[in-house]
Design a protein around this motif. Structure first.
Motif, PDB file in Angstrom:
ATOM      1  N   THR A 421     -66.936  21.521-103.287  1.00  0.00           N
ATOM      2  CA  THR A 421     -66.275  22.025-101.964  1.00  0.00           C
ATOM      3  C   THR A 421     -66.983  23.866-101.312  1.00  0.00           C
ATOM      4  OG1 THR A 421     -64.440  23.255-102.703  1.00  0.00           O
ATOM      5  CG2 THR A 421     -64.316  20.556-101.964  1.00  0.00           C
ATOM      6  N   SER A 422     -67.043  23.752-100.735  1.00  0.00           N
ATOM      7  CA  SER A 422     -67.947  25.236 -99.462  1.00  0.00           C
ATOM      8  C   SER A 422     -66.732  26.068-100.086  1.00  0.00           C
ATOM      9  CB  SER A 422     -67.847  25.455 -98.413  1.00  0.00           C
ATOM     10  OG  SER A 422     -68.063  26.381 -98.066  1.00  0.00           O
ATOM     11  N   PRO A 423     -67.490  27.404-100.654  1.00  0.00           N
ATOM     12  CA  PRO A 423     -66.549  28.576-101.717  1.00  0.00           C
ATOM     13  C   PRO A 423     -66.214  29.091-100.370  1.00  0.00           C
ATOM     14  CG  PRO A 423     -68.671  28.160-102.073  1.00  0.00           C
ATOM     15  CD  PRO A 423     -68.473  27.580-101.589  1.00  0.00           C
ATOM     16  N   MET A 424     -66.204  28.808 -98.907  1.00  0.00           N
ATOM     17  CA  MET A 424     -66.239  29.435 -98.014  1.00  0.00           C
ATOM     18  C   MET A 424     -65.271  28.833 -96.799  1.00  0.00           C
ATOM     19  SD  MET A 424     -67.124  32.667 -97.487  1.00  0.00           S
ATOM     20  CE  MET A 424     -67.074  32.931 -95.854  1.00  0.00           C
ATOM     21  N   THR A 425     -65.192  27.255 -96.604  1.00  0.00           N
ATOM     22  CA  THR A 425     -64.538  26.407 -95.859  1.00  0.00           C
ATOM     23  C   THR A 425     -63.691  25.475 -96.033  1.00  0.00           C
ATOM     24  OG1 THR A 425     -66.251  24.671 -95.570  1.00  0.00           O
ATOM     25  CG2 THR A 425     -66.346  27.275 -93.959  1.00  0.00           C
ATOM     26  N   ASN A 426     -63.430  25.082 -97.549  1.00  0.00           N
ATOM     27  CA  ASN A 426     -62.892  24.177 -99.121  1.00  0.00           C
ATOM     28  C   ASN A 426     -63.522  23.404 -98.612  1.00  0.00           C
ATOM     29  OD1 ASN A 426     -61.311  24.231-101.130  1.00  0.00           O
ATOM     30  ND2 ASN A 426     -59.792  23.798 -99.657  1.00  0.00           N
ATOM     31  N   LEU A 427     -64.567  22.755 -97.223  1.00  0.00           N
ATOM     32  CA  LEU A 427     -64.720  20.991 -96.790  1.00  0.00           C
ATOM     33  C   LEU A 427     -66.116  20.513 -98.173  1.00  0.00           C
ATOM     34  CD1 LEU A 427     -65.128  22.133 -92.967  1.00  0.00           C
ATOM     35  CD2 LEU A 427     -63.240  20.756 -94.494  1.00  0.00           C
ATOM     36  N   VAL A 428     -65.926  19.621 -98.062  1.00  0.00           N
ATOM     37  CA  VAL A 428     -66.613  18.947 -98.957  1.00  0.00           C
ATOM     38  C   VAL A 428     -68.720  19.213 -98.255  1.00  0.00           C
ATOM     39  CG1 VAL A 428     -67.958  16.884-100.057  1.00  0.00           C
ATOM     40  CG2 VAL A 428     -65.179  17.666 -99.621  1.00  0.00           C
ATOM     41  N   LEU A 429     -69.050  19.845 -99.603  1.00  0.00           N
ATOM     42  CA  LEU A 429     -70.562  20.217 -98.885  1.00  0.00           C
ATOM     43  C   LEU A 429     -71.498  18.963 -98.698  1.00  0.00           C
ATOM     44  CD1 LEU A 429     -70.935  22.397-101.725  1.00  0.00           C
ATOM     45  CD2 LEU A 429     -70.598  23.058 -99.968  1.00  0.00           C
ATOM     46  N   SER A 430     -72.157  18.599 -98.004  1.00  0.00           N
ATOM     47  CA  SER A 430     -73.126  17.405 -97.180  1.00  0.00           C
ATOM     48  C   SER A 430     -74.172  17.707 -98.317  1.00  0.00           C
ATOM     49  CB  SER A 430     -73.604  17.480 -95.815  1.00  0.00           C
ATOM     50  OG  SER A 430     -74.034  18.204 -96.133  1.00  0.00           O
ATOM     51  N   SER A 431     -73.921  17.721 -99.108  1.00  0.00           N
ATOM     52  CA  SER A 431     -76.078  18.497-100.267  1.00  0.00           C
ATOM     53  C   SER A 431     -76.025  19.502-101.103  1.00  0.00           C
ATOM     54  CB  SER A 431     -77.307  18.665 -99.433  1.00  0.00           C
ATOM     55  OG  SER A 431     -78.128  18.936-100.288  1.00  0.00           O
ATOM     56  N   MET A 432     -75.989  19.302-102.251  1.00  0.00           N
ATOM     57  CA  MET A 432     -75.921  20.441-103.618  1.00  0.00           C
ATOM     58  C   MET A 432     -77.596  21.410-103.409  1.00  0.00           C
ATOM     59  SD  MET A 432     -73.573  20.143-104.810  1.00  0.00           S
ATOM     60  CE  MET A 432     -72.087  18.369-102.592  1.00  0.00           C
ATOM     61  N   ILE A 433     -78.369  21.116-102.250  1.00  0.00           N
ATOM     62  CA  ILE A 433     -79.609  22.270-101.910  1.00  0.00           C
ATOM     63  C   ILE A 433     -79.296  23.099-101.825  1.00  0.00           C
ATOM     64  CG2 ILE A 433     -81.437  21.731-101.667  1.00  0.00           C
ATOM     65  CD1 ILE A 433     -81.538  18.470-100.878  1.00  0.00           C
ATOM     66  N   LEU A 434     -80.133  24.135-103.066  1.00  0.00           N
ATOM     67  CA  LEU A 434     -79.723  25.688-102.569  1.00  0.00           C
ATOM     68  C   LEU A 434     -80.635  25.803-101.940  1.00  0.00           C
ATOM     69  CD1 LEU A 434     -77.524  26.506-105.127  1.00  0.00           C
ATOM     70  CD2 LEU A 434     -76.816  25.536-103.206  1.00  0.00           C
ATOM     71  N   THR A 435     -80.954  26.329-100.861  1.00  0.00           N
ATOM     72  CA  THR A 435     -82.747  26.512-100.913  1.00  0.00           C
ATOM     73  C   THR A 435     -82.529  28.376-100.798  1.00  0.00           C
ATOM     74  OG1 THR A 435     -82.618  24.871 -98.367  1.00  0.00           O
ATOM     75  CG2 THR A 435     -83.634  26.988 -98.627  1.00  0.00           C
ATOM     76  N   PRO A 436     -84.174  29.203-100.978  1.00  0.00           N
ATOM     77  CA  PRO A 436     -84.031  30.163-100.982  1.00  0.00           C
ATOM     78  C   PRO A 436     -83.493  31.135 -99.501  1.00  0.00           C
ATOM     79  CG  PRO A 436     -85.004  29.834-102.494  1.00  0.00           C
ATOM     80  CD  PRO A 436     -84.766  28.385-101.425  1.00  0.00           C
ATOM     81  N   ASN A 437     -83.026  32.007 -99.965  1.00  0.00           N
ATOM     82  CA  ASN A 437     -82.943  32.532 -98.133  1.00  0.00           C
ATOM     83  C   ASN A 437     -83.828  34.073 -98.688  1.00  0.00           C
ATOM     84  OD1 ASN A 437     -82.193  34.061 -95.829  1.00  0.00           O
ATOM     85  ND2 ASN A 437     -79.871  33.780 -96.152  1.00  0.00           N
ATOM     86  N   ARG A 438     -85.392  33.719 -97.896  1.00  0.00           N
ATOM     87  CA  ARG A 438     -85.974  35.497 -98.112  1.00  0.00           C
ATOM     88  C   ARG A 438     -85.873  36.184 -97.315  1.00  0.00           C
ATOM     89  NH1 ARG A 438     -89.016  33.280-102.264  1.00  0.00           N
ATOM     90  NH2 ARG A 438     -89.129  31.266-102.935  1.00  0.00           N
ATOM     91  N   THR A 439     -85.736  35.677 -95.718  1.00  0.00           N
ATOM     92  CA  THR A 439     -85.557  36.707 -94.745  1.00  0.00           C
ATOM     93  C   THR A 439     -84.021  38.189 -95.161  1.00  0.00           C
ATOM     94  OG1 THR A 439     -85.792  34.934 -93.037  1.00  0.00           O
ATOM     95  CG2 THR A 439     -84.968  37.162 -92.068  1.00  0.00           C
ATOM     96  N   LEU A 440     -83.103  37.239 -95.785  1.00  0.00           N
ATOM     97  CA  LEU A 440     -82.064  38.126 -96.246  1.00  0.00           C
ATOM     98  C   LEU A 440     -82.078  38.787 -97.071  1.00  0.00           C
ATOM     99  CD1 LEU A 440     -79.128  39.213 -95.991  1.00  0.00           C
ATOM    100  CD2 LEU A 440     -78.081  36.638 -97.672  1.00  0.00           C
ATOM    101  N   LYS A 441     -82.992  38.514 -98.653  1.00  0.00           N
ATOM    102  CA  LYS A 441     -83.245  38.285 -99.563  1.00  0.00           C
ATOM    103  C   LYS A 441     -84.104  40.211 -99.168  1.00  0.00           C
ATOM    104  CE  LYS A 441     -85.854  38.531-103.836  1.00  0.00           C
ATOM    105  NZ  LYS A 441     -85.997  37.241-104.850  1.00  0.00           N
ATOM    106  N   MET A 442     -85.531  39.942 -97.826  1.00  0.00           N
ATOM    107  CA  MET A 442     -86.419  40.825 -98.210  1.00  0.00           C
ATOM    108  C   MET A 442     -85.389  41.754 -96.903  1.00  0.00           C
ATOM    109  SD  MET A 442     -89.648  38.762 -96.684  1.00  0.00           S
ATOM    110  CE  MET A 442     -90.227  40.128 -96.549  1.00  0.00           C
TER     111      MET A 442
END
Length: 454
Positions: A421-442
């Motif tokens: 489940t999502s840590p924020m919404t507590n709803l079931v995650l549709s996918s377990m894939i995590l995508t790097p957020n390079r814009t945020l990192k920069m």
């Protein structure tokens, strides 16, 4: 000034490459071996030489953490070694079986690139040791490679003189004829070029070749639009092929070799050493005088929170504070950022054996300044830079399928504990894939840079 302090003469054939970690020097040779030396006294470690390759070893490099060494060879393999004991972690075979000429780790140690004589370039997962993606250049052997400091791009150089820019999905973004007679080496400066516009990050790239030239390029990283490669200048007037070039770890010095006999060079991270390897089978260790390093434009402080500093970051901080005489002591005791903030007058005297009361007092004052700055910074972190799970500043943000960004390690741990489940919404995650957020990192890195300059 630079002076020769040691000569290593253990190889039986030409030295092709040398590389530093914070505590070791690695060298490799046509004699099929890799040798490891301690930086404390330049003695060879007990499990050296490392033997596996059946033909010449062309390149070796440490992972950014310094825990893993990669080597590649004419035998078509890239080998990962555990530097603690010399054991082989993985043998990765080039799909084409072609001789592998160059290998490089990504800045976050998650990937390794290997380039071969037939022009194939492979992106390996450095954690699973499996092939991630593969591509090739049109002409020539791949002989040079360098990752950009953010890690989202890497550049390869070929014996035909082409510079090719790739993204982390192995898409060819740009190809340019850089040197008429072939490229021999390329390297990125670790520090951004000052004066970039909002949302832009500029880094210098140096390339050298058989045409007796060194060229300087500027690569700009744009949050949304991607990147741009621009030619900046040429260092001319040389009378011999330039076989190697390297930026110092602070990004302020560029070294290049103009003789056909000296084949490789490497700067040590944050200590006053340079290594060069030669066709005479030797590796020479050179020392910069302390004034040379400390007068260079070292960044004010590493662009991250003190508790996340590496041992090298602590060494850098000591130099900027006029405490360069303590670098070796702190390294010997493996003092990283977290350990630094926990030092007391007792530990400085009893554990680090710093005898001078005045010196201990100065160190404690500087540490107290850091503690105060940490508290101030922590209270000023923008909410969007804080991981919802750890409630700490994100270092490696990723986007989950719920659309929110999290610290990569924290989210991976969340998922591994079978929390779908999502840590924020507590709803079931549709996918377990995590995508790097390079814009945020920069954006985080830019905020850290601006904060430390205040």
């Amino acid at each position: 000034m630079v002076k020769l302090i040691h000569t290593l003469a253990d190889h039986d054939d030409d030295v092709n490459c040398c590389a530093f970690s914070s505590s070791l020097l690695a060298t490799c040779s046509l004699d099929k071996t890799i040798r490891l030396y301690s930086l404390s006294d330049f003695t060879e470690v007990p499990y050296s030489p490392l033997k596996f390759h059946t033909y010449a070893v062309h390149c070796c490099c440490f992972s950014p953490s310094g825990h893993i060494l990669a080597s590649c060879s004419t035998d078509g393999t890239t080998v990962l070694w555990d530097v603690q004991n010399g054991q082989i972690l993985a043998v990765m075979e080039q799909p084409s079986g072609s001789p592998v000429r160059v290998c490089r780790f990504s800045p976050d140690s998650t990937c390794l690139v290997s380039g071969a004589s037939d022009g194939t370039v492979v992106l390996w997962n450095a954690q699973s040791y499996k092939l991630h993606r593969c591509a090739s250049v049109k002409d020539g052997s791949l002989v040079a490679c360098a990752f950009s400091p953010p890690g989202n791009l890497f550049v390869t150089g070929s014996s035909c003189g082409d510079l090719t820019v790739w993204d982390d999905k192995m898409r060819c973004l740009h190809n340019e004829k850089a040197h008429d007679l072939g490229i021999t080496c390329c390297d990125f400066s670790s520090q951004p070029v000052p004066g970039g516009e909002e949302g832009l990050h500029f880094f210098q790239l140096a390339s050298c070749g058989q045409d007796c030239q060194i060229k300087i390029w500027v690569i700009s990283f744009i949050h949304i639009l991607g990147f741009e490669l621009k030619y900046k200048s040429t260092l001319t007037g040389h009378c011999a092929p330039v076989l190697a070039c390297a930026f110092s770890h602070d990004g302020q010095m560029l070294l290049f070799l103009l003789t056909r006999y000296v084949t490789t060079c490497a700067f040590a991270p944050n200590i006053l050493l340079l290594a060069t390897g030669s066709m005479d089978k030797t590796v020479k260790i050179w020392q910069f005088e302390k004034e040379t390093l400390c007068q260079a434009k070292i960044p004010d402080q590493p662009k991250q929170f003190t508790e996340n500093w590496s041992e090298d970051d602590v060494s850098n901080w000591l130099c900027t504070e006029g405490l360069e005489d303590l670098v070796d002591i702190f390294k010997m005791n493996n003092i990283d950022g977290r350990e630094l903030l926990n030092l007391t007058k007792e530990s400085l005297a009893d554990d680090l054996k710093i005898e001078s009361l005045g010196l201990r007092s100065k160190v404690l004052r500087k540490i107290e300044e850091l503690r105060t700055k940490v508290k101030t910074l922590s209270s000023e972190i923008p909410d969007e830079f804080i991981c919802p799970i750890t409630r700490e500043l994100m270092k490696d943000p990723v986007i989950a399928s719920d659309g929110y960004s999290y610290e990569k390690e924290a989210m991976e741990n969340w998922i591994s504990k079978k929390k779908r489940t999502s840590p924020m919404t507590n709803l079931v995650l549709s996918s377990m894939i995590l995508t790097p957020n390079r814009t945020l990192k920069m954006a985080i890195n830019r905020w850290l840079s601006e904060t430390h300059q205040k």
